[in-house]
Design an enzyme around this catalytic site. Structure first.
Site, PDB file in Angstrom:
ATOM      1  N   SER A 241      40.304  36.890  40.970  1.00  0.00           N
ATOM      2  CA  SER A 241      38.664  37.112  41.058  1.00  0.00           C
ATOM      3  C   SER A 241      38.059  36.213  40.138  1.00  0.00           C
ATOM      4  CB  SER A 241      38.295  38.439  41.292  1.00  0.00           C
ATOM      5  OG  SER A 241      37.198  38.585  41.972  1.00  0.00           O
TER       6      SER A 241
ATOM      7  N   HIS B 206      40.168  41.380  49.228  1.00  0.00           N
ATOM      8  CA  HIS B 206      39.969  40.771  47.826  1.00  0.00           C
ATOM      9  C   HIS B 206      40.335  41.613  46.912  1.00  0.00           C
ATOM     10  CE1 HIS B 206      37.838  37.991  45.192  1.00  0.00           C
ATOM     11  NE2 HIS B 206      37.377  39.120  44.468  1.00  0.00           N
TER      12      HIS B 206
ATOM     13  N   ASP C 105      40.527  38.298  53.021  1.00  0.00           N
ATOM     14  CA  ASP C 105      39.528  38.485  51.987  1.00  0.00           C
ATOM     15  C   ASP C 105      38.133  38.076  52.277  1.00  0.00           C
ATOM     16  OD1 ASP C 105      38.107  37.817  49.674  1.00  0.00           O
ATOM     17  OD2 ASP C 105      39.581  37.465  48.419  1.00  0.00           O
TER      18      ASP C 105
END
Lengths: 360, 360
Positions: free
Chosen positions: A153, A330, A295
């Site tokens: 991330s 995600h 995601d």
């Protein structure tokens, strides 16, 4: 050989500032095993000039082992995994276990609290600022080159900046669920989260605003598939208002976040994601890009574009793409421990081989 | 023949109340062409008992033409399309044009302001309540059976309830971007929007709260593909804060919505979507389900499940599925005029045929 060249080229890009000031924590010695420390550094921020900031780190494992930097999302921190010295669970506890790629008995794991995470720096921050701060930390710790940088991330964005700006400082980058730009839809989503914070701040309801922002963020971190499995119960009517099945979960996630996050830290790190943009061709180290189909923040198309850019003619980056599908979207890095570990094992095995080849 | 049976079965489900009270607007005569009116009705609400409510409608086109009910999202209203009598643009103006399926010279178009849309009914509402109100309107207007009901988004949910509860009152249902249940992820998204409203109300900033809710809703109505095309510009830093490219657009969408929407209306109609659940096998009329791949509120899987349920053995519903892919996601009905019209043309042609067959 290419790393040596890259190191020479990279030197001029280091800011012409004292790399670090005397640390307020202990500097590691050869004997030190697990340690936490902080360094005070002068950082030339892209949008706010030179600032004195404190960078907190944790370094886990025996001196002499190859150092792997582990960087997570904007709510991650320097404590990756429980150790004898620091026994509370870390944010990537399941991944950094004996037998896994991030085995603290075989690698030295280094992590930081991001610049701005203490909420004391109320200025626009960039992922490039984080990368520059990390280089000063590596100097302070006398780590010439990271064996690998594993970023997830926000950490993937910081890793890409590090690999673009200071390629000599890492042998390999593994960038999970992060690309070379913030996707415009994800940026809009984050911008509205920041507006929720601002709405709360209107009349001193900062906690409610931050909680709501986090709850909206949770929707972007997960997927409809997961919610369908977990929250399919019919809504209830409580005090004349409809309450949906996911609301307890979201409220708890919001409260938990508020308890540990300064509002300013959230706002500035969130903005920092939206300011992130780099040319993949500038990335100067071998990179494994890990994308999660589904995601909602980083579409697969952006990960593909990143890898294509890495493999542009003339680039030494040599990008590889690994795609997995997960109902955790995600957040797959934190949830799909076995599958992520498999990818990391292979990626770090390659890094090991390269090292052997060069030191032979 | 099955319609006659269905009609007989449906009668007992009508509430044993006076169907309507004397209208405060003109009731249509054979001569009337375009008219607006309202009826006052006693409605037995599922969660609030019997209430006296005013239902506002618009009926467009010449008496004697087949009547098609057109129902849109929670922010839609009784004015579907500009006419000589009511020349301002309607919410489905592009679709209801001469030559199209919803041609006001060939069909009579009927639409309402949803129960609760005036913000005066601060109680939980259900899509079934809307369907019951529509039946009372049909009684008042002496419309025994709708030629078709075209529902989009919330309108599709209301149409499904109408077809399940009062199958004799419509010949055919076209349900666009709406299914037999609210998806748990979409419900969570709406629940957080309502929390944004509540946060605004806490601060006496009702307008800001509603605007923020609408902006989050806009993200659910559209897609990353569209945002990528429109808002790929780098963010700016304005007064020390990051401002993303989509924010002007979202701010404008929020302000526009606030100007025309009572907060209570938004809250109660939003809740109403989350309370929506029905068994597809109960739907008693032929139904065309139109799904948009990429709709972030109604996943394709739910539309498929709806059609499968419609075609359950013993059901007379006969469901058909039409799928289109659009960068406009949930809003495709309002944006993909030609493609939606093609689907409506075919669906209404079938309804015409059935009518001819039965009257022959």
């Amino acid at each position: 050989m290419s790393f040596v060249n890259a190191a020479l080229h990279a030197v001029p890009s280091l800011p012409p500032l004292p790399a670090y000031e005397p640390s307020t924590g202990p500097l590691p010695t050869e004997a030190a095993r697990d340690l936490r420390g902080e360094i005070s550094l002068r950082l030339d921020l892209r949008h706010a000039g030179i600032r004195q900031v404190t960078l907190r780190y944790e370094l886990l494992g025996e001196a002499g082992l190859p150092v792997v930097f582990v960087a997570g999302g904007i709510s991650a921190h320097r404590h990756v995994v429980a150790s004898e010295t620091f026994p509370e669970n870390g944010w990537a506890n399941a991944l950094a276990q004996a037998g896994r790629a991030l085995d603290p008995t075989r690698r030295r794991l280094l992590a930081i609290d991001y610049v701005g995470a203490d909420g004391k720096l109320d200025v626009p921050l960039e992922t490039a600022d984080q990368a520059d701060a990390i280089v000063q930390l590596l100097d302070a710790l006398k780590i010439e080159q990271l064996h690998a940088f594993v970023g997830y991330s926000y950490g993937a964005l910081v890793g890409l900046q590090l690999a673009a700006r200071h390629p000599s400082r890492l042998r390999k980058l593994i960038a999970v669920s992060g690309a070379h730009r913030a996707h415009p839809y994800a940026s809009a989503w984050r911008a509205l989260q920041r507006k929720a914070v601002a709405l709360g701040q209107l009349q001193c309801a900062d906690a409610q605003g931050l909680s709501l922002a986090r709850q909206f963020a949770m929707l972007s971190y997960r997927t409809p598939e997961e919610f369908d499995e977990r929250f399919d119960a019919a809504p209830e009517i409580i005090n004349g208002r409809v309450r949906c099945a996911a609301e307890d979960y979201l409220d708890a996630a919001g409260a938990q976040y508020v308890a540990r996050t300064p509002v300013t830290a959230y706002l500035r790190l969130s903005e920092s994601i939206d300011l992130h943009r780099l040319d993949p061709a500038q990335v100067g180290v071998p990179t494994v890009v890990v994308a999660v189909e589904g995601d909602r923040l980083v579409p697969l198309a952006d990960s593909v574009a990143l890898v294509e850019g890495l493999n542009t003619q003339g680039s030494s980056a040599r990008g590889q793409l690994r795609v997995l599908r997960s109902p955790y979207g995600h957040d797959a890095f934190l949830k799909e421990t076995d599958r992520i570990d498999n990818i990391l094992v292979a990626a770090l095995r390659d890094a090991d081989r390269n090292e052997t080849g060069e030191t032979a």
